[in-house]
Scaffold this active site. Structure first.
Site, short mmCIF file in Angstrom:
data_model
loop_
_atom_site.label_atom_id
_atom_site.label_comp_id
_atom_site.label_asym_id
_atom_site.label_seq_id
_atom_site.Cartn_x
_atom_site.Cartn_y
_atom_site.Cartn_z
N ASP A 193 24.39 58.15 1.08
CA ASP A 193 23.67 59.48 0.85
C ASP A 193 25.15 59.43 -0.12
OD1 ASP A 193 23.18 62.37 1.64
OD2 ASP A 193 24.98 62.66 1.16
N GLU A 228 21.83 56.20 -2.35
CA GLU A 228 21.05 57.60 -2.84
C GLU A 228 21.70 56.72 -4.04
OE1 GLU A 228 19.87 62.16 -2.69
OE2 GLU A 228 22.11 61.26 -1.56
C1 GLC Z 1 22.19 64.08 -0.81
C2 GLC Z 1 20.84 65.25 0.50
C3 GLC Z 1 21.77 66.20 0.64
C4 GLC Z 1 22.61 66.87 1.18
C5 GLC Z 1 23.57 65.74 -0.05
C6 GLC Z 1 25.14 66.73 0.52
O1 GLC Z 1 21.84 64.48 -1.81
O2 GLC Z 1 19.91 64.09 0.62
O3 GLC Z 1 20.52 66.60 1.61
O4 GLC Z 1 22.37 67.84 0.67
O5 GLC Z 1 23.53 64.27 -0.35
O6 GLC Z 1 25.48 65.55 2.00
#
Ligand code: GLC
Ligand code: CA
Length: 506
Positions: free
Chosen positions: A202, A257
């Site tokens: 994440d 991500e």
């Molecule tokens: C990422 C996740 C999202 C979350 C954020 C904070 O973007 O995909 O759902 O709210 O991180 O953890």
């Protein structure tokens, strides 16, 4: 590694499970781990070989699991550790690999680490989070939190401010503290030892912070921010994750991500083959439905990624409007499915996209997400009847047309989106060119995007008509349609918003 050996994750098709909305088994309206296991056959039938499961750790659920209070346990809402072990084993039995979501940037404010950190200025874990003096009653700098408001909250216990790039219930960890690094490496080992195949990481591009905490220039957008993302220290930390993960047998993997706006910054997170194995490419989430935009994306991935970096293709996830909703028609969503499964790179399929689901319309009184993302998180309808295969009413409303857009009805209908996805994945599995070949853009008229995938003797051709009118595409005689998103193109004519995958005729 053998010469020419291709790691499994390059050939994989990854399916994202958002566990709250996949399937409930105990009647509390919230999907759970046994629910995922119960429907693994849906994934096998579809031709999926890897799942990524969004967080199921213990959590107060302020951000529906992305606020973790214990990284080494399962939240009782989702089941138990034994359920997780059982699910991993059941998936492996079917040849399905399992990636889990790891949230390193922040914990929950209910995590024992943060409770201890906030307890006093001299606590042993004080430095595990970012504590700063304010500026005359105002926050330490002008950073904004992702869901609104300042990224700092004043804590009464000690009179200092703590940093949270997301909700105040999600304090950011201080990754410049080696104890944090150690504690988190132990979390990785805990799950790798349980047999998972890797991690989706994440907001990994945000974990390192510039210790100066510079103000954002006023003109900067939401996405590209100074002092937070793409810091050198972040790349160093990622190399540490990579060494740890690569130390395990069985080619465990990482997919990060990295929410950045340009492909060369995204590409930098592959490092020199020593950082992330895979990095999400989110450009398709924001691209308009035009030939120019999609052709440009394909070209730029080829041009701007470092040598050896293996791309990914993402059409939807739990944070954005679904592709079917964004593009405005099922025709376009079907054509987009053809594109994403015939690219060079690992495709990610968000649960329900294989059913062409639209976002649910969520009335105000039922909205629960602080980031306004409820629509794309609507439950998966499995059956046509009113309960759609769930034991009781789920936590969010159903997506539109669940009486026909459900798994059972589409399985019975060979012209459904579900069958299209299945045919595409089967074609991909069977063709070295589609899985691994190089991509070559071809000349084509007007609104038609055309590209070829080539690996040795194996070739495939993809044609996509982005236009409102049928397009005449003179097909050389030696090509035949393998999979088409709309009724088969005849005599070289492609319907509006349609795509076809072709193979050389026998
Ligand atoms: C990422 C996740 C999202 C979350 C954020 C904070 O973007 O995909 O759902 O709210 O991180 O953890
Ligand atoms: Ca449940």
């Amino acid at each position: 590694m053998d010469v020419g050996h291709v790691p499994w994750w390059r050939d994989a098709v990854v399916y994202q499970v958002y566990p709250r909305s996949f399937l409930d088994t105990n009647g509390d309206g919230i999907g759970d781990l046994p629910g995922i296991e119960r429907r693994l056959d849906h994934l096998s039938w579809l031709g999926i070989d890897t799942v990524w499961i969004s967080p199921f750790y213990r959590s107060p659920m302020a951000d529906f699991g992305y606020d973790v209070s214990d990284y080494c346990d399962v939240d009782p809402l989702f089941g138990t550790l034994a359920d997780a072990d059982h699910l991993i084993a059941a998936a492996h039995q079917r040849g399905i690999r399992v990636l889990i979501d790891w949230v390193p940037n922040h914990t929950s404010d209910r995590h024992p680490w943060f409770i201890e950190s906030r307890s006093s200025r001299s606590s042993a874990k004080r430095d595990w989070y970012h504590w700063r003096d304010g500026r005359g009653g105002a926050p330490p700098n002008n950073w904004r939190a992702a869901f609104g408001g300042p990224a700092w909250t004043l804590d009464d216990t000690t009179g200092l401010w703590f940093l949270h790039l997301f909700l105040a219930q999600q304090p950011d960890l201080n990754w410049s503290n080696p104890e944090v690094v150690d504690a988190m490496h132990q979390v990785l080992r805990f799950w790798l030892d349980r047999g998972i195949d890797g991690f989706r990481i994440d907001v990994v591009h945000c974990i390192g912070k510039d210790p100066v905490f510079p103000d954002q220039p006023a003109a900067m957008g939401e996405i590209d921010r100074v002092g937070i993302q793409n810091e050198l220290v972040t790349h160093e930390l990622i190399r540490g994750f990579r060494r740890l993960v690569d130390g395990y047998p069985g080619e465990r993997t990482t997919v990060g991500e990295v929410n950045l706006g340009d492909l060369s910054s995204i590409g930098s997170f592959y490092g020199h083959g020593d950082e992330l194995h895979l990095v999400f490419n989110f450009l398709p989430l924001y691209a308009p439905w035009t030939r120019a935009a999609w052709q440009d994306m394909i070209e730029r991935v080829e041009r701007e990624f470092p040598p050896g970096a293996w791309p990914t293709w993402v059409l939807s996830n739990h944070d954005v409007r679904r592709v079917r909703t964004r593009l405005g028609s099922e025709h376009a969503a079907r054509a987009a499915a053809v594109i994403s499964t015939t690219q060079r790179g690992t495709p990610f399929v968000y649960q329900g996209d294989e059913l062409a689901l639209e976002d649910a319309v969520v009335p105000e009184r039922r909205r629960v997400d602080p980031g306004g993302r409820d629509g794309c998180r609507a439950p998966i309808p499995w059956e046509p009847d009113r309960s759609h295969g769930w034991p009781s009413a789920p936590w969010l409303p159903w997506p539109p047309h669940a009486d026909t857009r459900n798994a059972a009805s589409q399985r019975a209908n060979p012209r459904s989106m579900l069958h299209l996805y299945r045919d595409l994945l089967a074609a991909r599995r069977a063709s070295p060119a589609l899985r691994r070949g190089m991509v070559r853009l071809l000349d084509a008229p007007g609104d038609v995007l055309a590209y070829e995938r080539v690996s040795g003797e194996d070739r495939r051709l993809v044609l996509v008509n982005f236009g409102e009118q049928a397009a005449h595409v003179p097909l050389a005689e030696h090509w035949q349609v393998e999979v088409a998103s709309a009724s088969q193109p005849d005599a070289g004519s492609l319907p509006p918003h349609a795509a076809a995958l072709l193979r050389p005729s026998a």
